[in-house]
Motif scaffolding. Structure first.
Motif, PDB file in Angstrom:
ATOM      1  N   VAL A   1      50.587  31.499  38.913  1.00  0.00           N
ATOM      2  CA  VAL A   1      51.817  32.078  38.846  1.00  0.00           C
ATOM      3  C   VAL A   1      52.024  33.084  40.044  1.00  0.00           C
ATOM      4  O   VAL A   1      50.985  33.424  40.489  1.00  0.00           O
ATOM      5  N   PRO A   2      53.214  33.481  40.484  1.00  0.00           N
ATOM      6  CA  PRO A   2      53.346  34.328  41.545  1.00  0.00           C
ATOM      7  C   PRO A   2      52.725  35.782  41.009  1.00  0.00           C
ATOM      8  O   PRO A   2      52.666  35.914  40.009  1.00  0.00           O
ATOM      9  N   ALA A   3      52.108  36.530  42.091  1.00  0.00           N
ATOM     10  CA  ALA A   3      51.529  37.716  41.832  1.00  0.00           C
ATOM     11  C   ALA A   3      52.507  38.512  41.164  1.00  0.00           C
ATOM     12  O   ALA A   3      51.900  39.522  40.424  1.00  0.00           O
ATOM     13  N   LEU A   4      53.749  38.716  41.384  1.00  0.00           N
ATOM     14  CA  LEU A   4      54.756  39.744  40.841  1.00  0.00           C
ATOM     15  C   LEU A   4      54.822  39.398  39.277  1.00  0.00           C
ATOM     16  O   LEU A   4      55.512  40.197  38.382  1.00  0.00           O
ATOM     17  N   GLN A   5      54.507  38.211  38.761  1.00  0.00           N
ATOM     18  CA  GLN A   5      54.593  37.794  37.404  1.00  0.00           C
ATOM     19  C   GLN A   5      53.335  38.215  36.450  1.00  0.00           C
ATOM     20  O   GLN A   5      53.255  38.109  35.490  1.00  0.00           O
ATOM     21  N   LEU A   6      52.225  38.676  37.286  1.00  0.00           N
ATOM     22  CA  LEU A   6      51.008  38.826  36.747  1.00  0.00           C
ATOM     23  C   LEU A   6      51.092  40.056  35.470  1.00  0.00           C
ATOM     24  O   LEU A   6      51.810  40.875  35.786  1.00  0.00           O
ATOM     25  N   ARG A   7      50.230  39.858  34.786  1.00  0.00           N
ATOM     26  CA  ARG A   7      50.229  40.826  33.364  1.00  0.00           C
ATOM     27  C   ARG A   7      48.744  41.482  33.688  1.00  0.00           C
ATOM     28  O   ARG A   7      47.793  40.681  33.974  1.00  0.00           O
ATOM     29  N   ARG A   8      48.460  42.635  32.987  1.00  0.00           N
ATOM     30  CA  ARG A   8      47.253  43.077  32.904  1.00  0.00           C
ATOM     31  C   ARG A   8      46.211  42.332  32.178  1.00  0.00           C
ATOM     32  O   ARG A   8      46.648  41.878  31.054  1.00  0.00           O
ATOM     33  N   GLY A   9      45.096  41.712  32.689  1.00  0.00           N
ATOM     34  CA  GLY A   9      44.166  41.122  32.317  1.00  0.00           C
ATOM     35  C   GLY A   9      44.416  39.641  32.688  1.00  0.00           C
ATOM     36  O   GLY A   9      43.480  38.763  32.201  1.00  0.00           O
ATOM     37  N   ASP A  10      45.150  39.478  33.367  1.00  0.00           N
ATOM     38  CA  ASP A  10      45.292  37.973  33.907  1.00  0.00           C
ATOM     39  C   ASP A  10      44.295  37.831  34.857  1.00  0.00           C
ATOM     40  O   ASP A  10      43.684  38.712  35.585  1.00  0.00           O
ATOM     41  N   VAL A  11      43.803  36.448  35.416  1.00  0.00           N
ATOM     42  CA  VAL A  11      42.942  36.254  36.386  1.00  0.00           C
ATOM     43  C   VAL A  11      43.576  35.960  37.548  1.00  0.00           C
ATOM     44  O   VAL A  11      44.785  35.462  37.862  1.00  0.00           O
ATOM     45  N   VAL A  12      42.950  36.443  38.415  1.00  0.00           N
ATOM     46  CA  VAL A  12      43.353  36.459  40.058  1.00  0.00           C
ATOM     47  C   VAL A  12      42.208  35.686  40.902  1.00  0.00           C
ATOM     48  O   VAL A  12      41.001  35.819  40.702  1.00  0.00           O
ATOM     49  N   LEU A  13      42.735  35.207  42.019  1.00  0.00           N
ATOM     50  CA  LEU A  13      41.828  34.765  43.094  1.00  0.00           C
ATOM     51  C   LEU A  13      42.274  35.595  44.294  1.00  0.00           C
ATOM     52  O   LEU A  13      43.146  36.018  44.722  1.00  0.00           O
ATOM     53  N   LEU A  14      41.199  36.500  44.655  1.00  0.00           N
ATOM     54  CA  LEU A  14      41.028  37.493  45.595  1.00  0.00           C
ATOM     55  C   LEU A  14      40.592  37.280  46.946  1.00  0.00           C
ATOM     56  O   LEU A  14      39.651  36.806  46.962  1.00  0.00           O
ATOM     57  N   ALA A  15      41.353  37.521  48.024  1.00  0.00           N
ATOM     58  CA  ALA A  15      40.825  37.501  49.396  1.00  0.00           C
ATOM     59  C   ALA A  15      39.959  38.783  49.648  1.00  0.00           C
ATOM     60  O   ALA A  15      40.588  39.597  49.599  1.00  0.00           O
ATOM     61  N   THR A  16      38.724  38.628  50.000  1.00  0.00           N
ATOM     62  CA  THR A  16      37.867  39.867  50.067  1.00  0.00           C
ATOM     63  C   THR A  16      37.268  39.643  51.411  1.00  0.00           C
ATOM     64  O   THR A  16      37.092  38.674  51.911  1.00  0.00           O
ATOM     65  N   PRO A  17      36.507  40.825  51.967  1.00  0.00           N
ATOM     66  CA  PRO A  17      35.670  40.605  53.300  1.00  0.00           C
ATOM     67  C   PRO A  17      34.817  39.656  53.065  1.00  0.00           C
ATOM     68  O   PRO A  17      34.121  39.131  53.911  1.00  0.00           O
TER      69      PRO A  17
ATOM     70  N   MET B   1      37.008  35.530  42.456  1.00  0.00           N
ATOM     71  CA  MET B   1      37.638  35.779  41.148  1.00  0.00           C
ATOM     72  C   MET B   1      37.567  36.829  40.464  1.00  0.00           C
ATOM     73  O   MET B   1      36.494  37.636  40.420  1.00  0.00           O
ATOM     74  N   GLY B   2      38.770  37.498  40.112  1.00  0.00           N
ATOM     75  CA  GLY B   2      38.773  38.552  39.601  1.00  0.00           C
ATOM     76  C   GLY B   2      39.883  38.586  38.267  1.00  0.00           C
ATOM     77  O   GLY B   2      40.325  37.740  37.945  1.00  0.00           O
ATOM     78  N   LEU B   3      39.826  40.117  37.933  1.00  0.00           N
ATOM     79  CA  LEU B   3      41.203  40.327  36.757  1.00  0.00           C
ATOM     80  C   LEU B   3      42.192  41.245  37.324  1.00  0.00           C
ATOM     81  O   LEU B   3      42.052  42.215  37.995  1.00  0.00           O
ATOM     82  N   PHE B   4      43.341  41.052  36.964  1.00  0.00           N
ATOM     83  CA  PHE B   4      44.617  41.829  37.439  1.00  0.00           C
ATOM     84  C   PHE B   4      44.622  43.004  36.663  1.00  0.00           C
ATOM     85  O   PHE B   4      44.505  43.056  35.193  1.00  0.00           O
ATOM     86  N   GLY B   5      44.466  44.319  37.036  1.00  0.00           N
ATOM     87  CA  GLY B   5      44.588  45.575  36.370  1.00  0.00           C
ATOM     88  C   GLY B   5      45.706  46.371  36.243  1.00  0.00           C
ATOM     89  O   GLY B   5      45.944  47.376  35.982  1.00  0.00           O
TER      90      GLY B   5
END
Length: 130
Positions: free
Chosen positions: A79-95, A100-104
């Motif tokens: 789903v688009p990032a603007l539709q995420l809710r607390r506790g949803d799963v995210v794929l993050l671009a990091t250094p 994989m992480g969690l939306f807070g």
């Protein structure tokens, strides 16, 4: 059932270890802790790898090319990032690369070498409702 805040706090100082406590298992364990309907999305992977190399080998053996393909198969379409809710799963671009992480809400959380680390919402590549 564990709350999101309790889960993050419990894992804050728990170090990263391939195959037992890595970014994907951090997410899968959250789904178990919150008693989601997805069940154990990492059942076929748990304990079957001990390095980044063997982790991606296991993914390929299961027919996946990358983290996105695994989580699309396990959790459905992103789903688009603007539709995420607390506790949803995210794929993050990091250094250090994609994790994989969690939306807070104001930030995201993912497992780093020394435990949970916070990342900006700007790091979100995609997310999934859970």
């Amino acid at each position: 059932m564990m709350t999101f805040a309790e889960y993050i706090t419990q894992n804050r100082g728990k170090p990263f270890k391939w195959g037992t406590h890595d970014c994907c298992l951090f997410v899968a364990d959250w789904l178990l802790a919150k008693e989601s309907d997805f069940g154990d999305i990492a059942a076929e992977f748990r304990g079957n790898y001990d390095s980044q190399l063997t982790a991606f080998k296991r993914l390929r053996e299961q027919g996946f090319n990358d983290l996105q393909s695994v989580f699309n198969a396990k959790l459905g379409n992103s789903v688009p990032a603007l539709q995420l809710r607390r506790g949803d799963v995210v794929l993050l671009a990091t250094p250090a690369g994609d994790v994989m992480g969690l939306f807070g809400g104001n930030q995201c959380f993912a497992l780093a070498e020394s435990g949970v680390d916070a990342y900006s919402r700007a790091a979100i590549k995609m997310g999934w409702h859970v």
